[in-house]
Design a protein around this motif. Structure first.
Motif, mmCIF file in Angstrom:
data_model
loop_
_atom_site.group_PDB
_atom_site.id
_atom_site.type_symbol
_atom_site.label_atom_id
_atom_site.label_comp_id
_atom_site.label_asym_id
_atom_site.label_seq_id
_atom_site.Cartn_x
_atom_site.Cartn_y
_atom_site.Cartn_z
ATOM 1 N N GLU A 1 0.830 -1.204 0.000
ATOM 2 C CA GLU A 1 0.000 0.000 0.000
ATOM 3 C C GLU A 1 0.864 1.254 0.000
ATOM 4 O OE1 GLU A 1 -3.643 2.125 2.528
ATOM 5 O OE2 GLU A 1 -2.837 0.185 3.150
ATOM 6 N N GLY A 2 1.927 1.250 0.806
ATOM 7 C CA GLY A 2 2.831 2.397 0.822
ATOM 8 C C GLY A 2 3.508 2.601 -0.521
ATOM 9 N N LEU A 3 3.865 1.507 -1.164
ATOM 10 C CA LEU A 3 4.494 1.580 -2.480
ATOM 11 C C LEU A 3 3.514 2.125 -3.513
ATOM 12 C CD1 LEU A 3 7.052 0.918 -4.080
ATOM 13 C CD2 LEU A 3 6.139 -1.374 -4.426
ATOM 14 N N ALA A 4 2.270 1.682 -3.451
ATOM 15 C CA ALA A 4 1.247 2.173 -4.373
ATOM 16 C C ALA A 4 0.993 3.669 -4.161
ATOM 17 C CB ALA A 4 -0.047 1.382 -4.189
ATOM 18 N N LYS A 5 0.969 4.107 -2.905
ATOM 19 C CA LYS A 5 0.758 5.532 -2.625
ATOM 20 C C LYS A 5 1.930 6.369 -3.149
ATOM 21 C CE LYS A 5 -2.199 5.012 1.458
ATOM 22 N NZ LYS A 5 -2.300 5.234 2.928
ATOM 23 N N GLU A 6 3.140 5.863 -3.009
ATOM 24 C CA GLU A 6 4.316 6.576 -3.516
ATOM 25 C C GLU A 6 4.218 6.732 -5.045
ATOM 26 O OE1 GLU A 6 8.082 8.436 -3.015
ATOM 27 O OE2 GLU A 6 6.848 7.548 -1.432
ATOM 28 N N THR A 7 3.861 5.673 -5.728
ATOM 29 C CA THR A 7 3.732 5.721 -7.185
ATOM 30 C C THR A 7 2.578 6.623 -7.607
ATOM 31 O OG1 THR A 7 4.566 3.435 -7.247
ATOM 32 C CG2 THR A 7 3.537 4.289 -9.246
ATOM 33 N N ALA A 8 1.452 6.514 -6.923
ATOM 34 C CA ALA A 8 0.281 7.321 -7.263
ATOM 35 C C ALA A 8 0.549 8.805 -7.035
ATOM 36 C CB ALA A 8 -0.926 6.871 -6.444
ATOM 37 N N GLY A 9 1.324 9.130 -5.993
ATOM 38 C CA GLY A 9 1.650 10.528 -5.736
ATOM 39 C C GLY A 9 2.448 11.146 -6.872
ATOM 40 N N ILE A 10 3.392 10.389 -7.430
ATOM 41 C CA ILE A 10 4.167 10.886 -8.572
ATOM 42 C C ILE A 10 3.274 11.028 -9.800
ATOM 43 C CG2 ILE A 10 6.076 10.330 -10.129
ATOM 44 C CD1 ILE A 10 7.451 8.942 -7.777
ATOM 45 N N ALA A 11 2.386 10.053 -10.007
ATOM 46 C CA ALA A 11 1.461 10.132 -11.144
ATOM 47 C C ALA A 11 0.573 11.376 -11.041
ATOM 48 C CB ALA A 11 0.603 8.868 -11.206
ATOM 49 N N LEU A 12 0.141 11.697 -9.845
ATOM 50 C CA LEU A 12 -0.698 12.879 -9.651
ATOM 51 C C LEU A 12 0.059 14.159 -10.002
ATOM 52 C CD1 LEU A 12 -3.373 14.082 -8.706
ATOM 53 C CD2 LEU A 12 -2.493 14.028 -6.361
ATOM 54 N N ARG A 13 1.314 14.212 -9.639
ATOM 55 C CA ARG A 13 2.123 15.401 -9.968
ATOM 56 C C ARG A 13 2.226 15.579 -11.486
ATOM 57 N NH1 ARG A 13 7.637 14.924 -6.615
ATOM 58 N NH2 ARG A 13 8.034 16.848 -7.805
ATOM 59 N N VAL A 14 2.379 14.488 -12.207
ATOM 60 C CA VAL A 14 2.460 14.575 -13.666
ATOM 61 C C VAL A 14 1.128 15.029 -14.253
ATOM 62 C CG1 VAL A 14 2.837 13.256 -15.782
ATOM 63 C CG2 VAL A 14 4.297 12.857 -13.795
ATOM 64 N N LEU A 15 0.021 14.472 -13.761
ATOM 65 C CA LEU A 15 -1.288 14.887 -14.270
ATOM 66 C C LEU A 15 -1.573 16.353 -13.983
ATOM 67 C CD1 LEU A 15 -3.892 12.026 -13.685
ATOM 68 C CD2 LEU A 15 -2.908 12.830 -15.814
ATOM 69 N N ARG A 16 -1.011 16.867 -12.918
ATOM 70 C CA ARG A 16 -1.228 18.275 -12.568
ATOM 71 C C ARG A 16 -0.341 19.222 -13.369
ATOM 72 N NH1 ARG A 16 -1.707 18.015 -5.931
ATOM 73 N NH2 ARG A 16 -3.944 17.492 -5.839
ATOM 74 N N GLY A 17 0.535 18.665 -14.200
ATOM 75 C CA GLY A 17 1.279 19.524 -15.102
ATOM 76 C C GLY A 17 2.786 19.479 -14.984
ATOM 77 N N GLU A 18 3.349 18.803 -13.951
ATOM 78 C CA GLU A 18 4.801 18.717 -13.843
ATOM 79 C C GLU A 18 5.346 17.794 -14.927
ATOM 80 O OE1 GLU A 18 6.788 18.406 -10.031
ATOM 81 O OE2 GLU A 18 4.852 18.587 -9.012
ATOM 82 N N LYS A 19 6.513 18.110 -15.419
ATOM 83 C CA LYS A 19 7.162 17.264 -16.402
ATOM 84 C C LYS A 19 7.815 16.069 -15.716
ATOM 85 C CE LYS A 19 8.126 20.907 -19.770
ATOM 86 N NZ LYS A 19 9.191 21.611 -20.550
ATOM 87 N N ALA A 20 7.687 14.909 -16.347
ATOM 88 C CA ALA A 20 8.242 13.688 -15.754
ATOM 89 C C ALA A 20 9.746 13.801 -15.552
ATOM 90 C CB ALA A 20 7.908 12.488 -16.639
ATOM 91 N N GLU A 21 10.430 14.448 -16.507
ATOM 92 C CA GLU A 21 11.885 14.546 -16.395
ATOM 93 C C GLU A 21 12.331 15.467 -15.266
ATOM 94 O OE1 GLU A 21 10.656 16.799 -20.230
ATOM 95 O OE2 GLU A 21 10.086 14.986 -19.122
ATOM 96 N N ASP A 22 11.394 16.286 -14.745
ATOM 97 C CA ASP A 22 11.732 17.182 -13.628
ATOM 98 C C ASP A 22 11.479 16.538 -12.273
ATOM 99 O OD1 ASP A 22 12.428 19.124 -15.448
ATOM 100 O OD2 ASP A 22 10.466 20.115 -15.402
ATOM 101 N N ILE A 23 10.872 15.355 -12.257
ATOM 102 C CA ILE A 23 10.554 14.669 -11.003
ATOM 103 C C ILE A 23 11.598 13.592 -10.752
ATOM 104 C CG2 ILE A 23 8.842 13.321 -9.739
ATOM 105 C CD1 ILE A 23 6.694 14.591 -11.485
ATOM 106 N N PRO A 24 12.346 13.653 -9.649
ATOM 107 C CA PRO A 24 13.373 12.640 -9.383
ATOM 108 C C PRO A 24 12.767 11.249 -9.215
ATOM 109 C CG PRO A 24 13.644 14.565 -7.951
ATOM 110 C CD PRO A 24 12.309 14.705 -8.616
ATOM 111 N N VAL A 25 13.484 10.257 -9.673
ATOM 112 C CA VAL A 25 13.077 8.871 -9.441
ATOM 113 C C VAL A 25 13.220 8.566 -7.953
ATOM 114 C CG1 VAL A 25 13.607 6.461 -9.945
ATOM 115 C CG2 VAL A 25 13.709 8.175 -11.765
ATOM 116 N N ALA A 26 12.181 7.961 -7.362
ATOM 117 C CA ALA A 26 12.126 7.747 -5.913
ATOM 118 C C ALA A 26 12.535 6.331 -5.535
ATOM 119 C CB ALA A 26 10.715 8.025 -5.402
#
Length: 418
Positions: free
Chosen positions: A290-315
């Motif tokens: 569940e924690g892993l899914a929340k971590e992944t979903a949080g990054i996906a939400l940032r991308v949908l909100r407009g952040e570029k994937a290349e600007d988000i560090p791999v976690a």
């Protein structure tokens, strides 16, 4: 006169025709304006909707698939204003691992979604990440990809959470809980995925070989496996990694095999993930799905909100959690007090006191209060009885004393005196 009437009639007819023509032109312009606005409304509706393609390595009812799908959809739906249209595809790597199948699956997805454009692709598991890397430029060339399970950022528009690898910490805890352990039976089977996980386990558990003896099983048929785990020597434990295909090529469902092994085993069964507990494992230091899914979903939400994937560090994946099955602890006589601090114990059967502690205390308090009130009433009644009896005795003594001291009065004497 006739000429005037004819002229007037012509003027009226022309006026009527012009009026009708004006009305027709007015309605035509209004209709065209409505038609001109309708595409804009539709375009606005389309622009507010997001399309998300989810690629899963496991089949639809796999533990990763069910856990991730629920968390991802809840997170994205709560964090975005517009409606999200989800598309899911399941690679099912455990049963279909041939390269020809991957090519066929690519062609199928391409044909199925040839008219679709995605705002985001989410790849869950190593097989889906490699699939996105191999065929992403062909299937969704400009779409950002958020992954769990990759080794790192494969392309500029990729980001996510790297693959979790921690197979030793569960054995470290098992040896603390059972310090007399001499033998560890490690179960994995014959598929490529099974062998990959076993290879990781051998590497991580190697430093412990001077302390305990490790035996690695490779694809035993089910009947032989159950007989093996049922007759282990004393001071043994079982470490269940994964099973998909035995040495004869038979395919198996992980929960089915896991539950049968746990039921037949004469020694505790440990596992590296939290979903091992759902099938009967004792537990350990396990992956927090569940924690892993929340971590992944949080990054996906940032991308949908407009952040570029290349600007988000791999976690990095979240740390393991210490998780145990209370029923298995009791079965193998392992004290709950010996668990590491902060451990989570599932499936605990509470005693009557633990379940109804508050109610029991409330009832006892009422009973005690009623007992005290009743005792007070009885004490008061006894005091009144003693007082009444004492008063009666005093009156009786007074009456006796009065009779003893009273002088009789003679009527004759009274007559003579008068």
């Amino acid at each position: 006169m006739k000429c005037e009437r004819k002229t007037i009639r012509l003027l009226v007819e022309r006026s009527t025709a012009l009026s009708l023509l004006g009305v027709a032109l007015t309605w035509s312009l209004l209709y065209l304006s409505v038609l001109g606005q309708t595409p804009k409304v539709d375009q606005k509706a389309r622009s507010s909707q997001k399309r998300v393609l989810l690629l899963y390595s496991q089949r639809k009812d796999g533990p990763y698939s069910t856990a991730f799908e629920s968390v991802i959809q809840q997170t994205l739906n709560a964090g975005t204003e517009g409606r999200i249209d989800y598309y899911q595809e399941y690679i099912d790597e455990q049963r279909f691992f041939d390269q020809r199948y991957r090519v066929a699956l690519k062609d199928f997805i391409q044909r199925k979604y040839e008219d679709q454009r995605y705002d985001l692709v989410i790849a869950i598991g190593g097989a889906s990440v490699s699939f996105a890397v191999d065929y992403g430029t062909e299937l969704f060339p400009e779409t950002p990809v958020v992954f769990y399970g990759g080794q790192g950022r494969a392309r500029p528009n990729f980001t996510g959470v790297v693959r979790w690898r921690d197979l030793r910490s569960t054995i470290d805890i098992a040896l603390k809980l059972q310090p007399n352990t001499k033998n560890v039976l490690v179960i994995s089977w014959s598929s490529e995925r099974d062998q990959e996980i076993q290879s990781i386990a051998r590497e991580e558990l190697g430093p412990l070989e001077d302390r305990v003896a490790f035996t690695y099983l490779n694809g035993l048929p089910m009947d032989e496996l159950l007989q093996k785990v049922a007759n282990l020597p004393p001071e043994s434990i079982i470490y269940f990694l994964t099973v998909t295909r035995d040495s004869k090529g038979a395919q198996y469902s992980f929960p089915d095999v896991m539950s049968k092994v746990c039921a037949a085993a004469n020694s505790p069964v440990y596992g590296p993930t939290d979903w091992h507990l759902d099938s009967g494992a004792l537990g350990g230091s396990v992956l927090d799905t569940e924690g892993l899914a929340k971590e992944t979903a949080g990054i996906a939400l940032r991308v949908l909100r407009g952040e570029k994937a290349e600007d988000i560090p791999v976690a990095e994946p979240p740390p393991n959690i210490n998780l145990f099955d209370w029923r298995q602890l009791r079965r193998f006589h392992i004290s709950e007090a010996s668990l590491p601090p902060g451990s989570i114990v599932r499936f605990k059967e509470l005693t009557i006191w633990e379940q109804y502690k508050g109610r029991i205390i409330a009832v006892l308090a009422i009973l005690i209060l009623q007992t005290l009130l009743l005792a007070g009433l009885l004490f008061e009644r006894a005091r009144k009885r003693r007082a009444t009896r004492g008063l009666a005795e005093s009156e009786e003594r007074f009456a006796k004393a009065f009779k003893a001291n009273a002088q009789p009065i003679s009527v004759t004497t009274l007559g003579e005196g008068t």
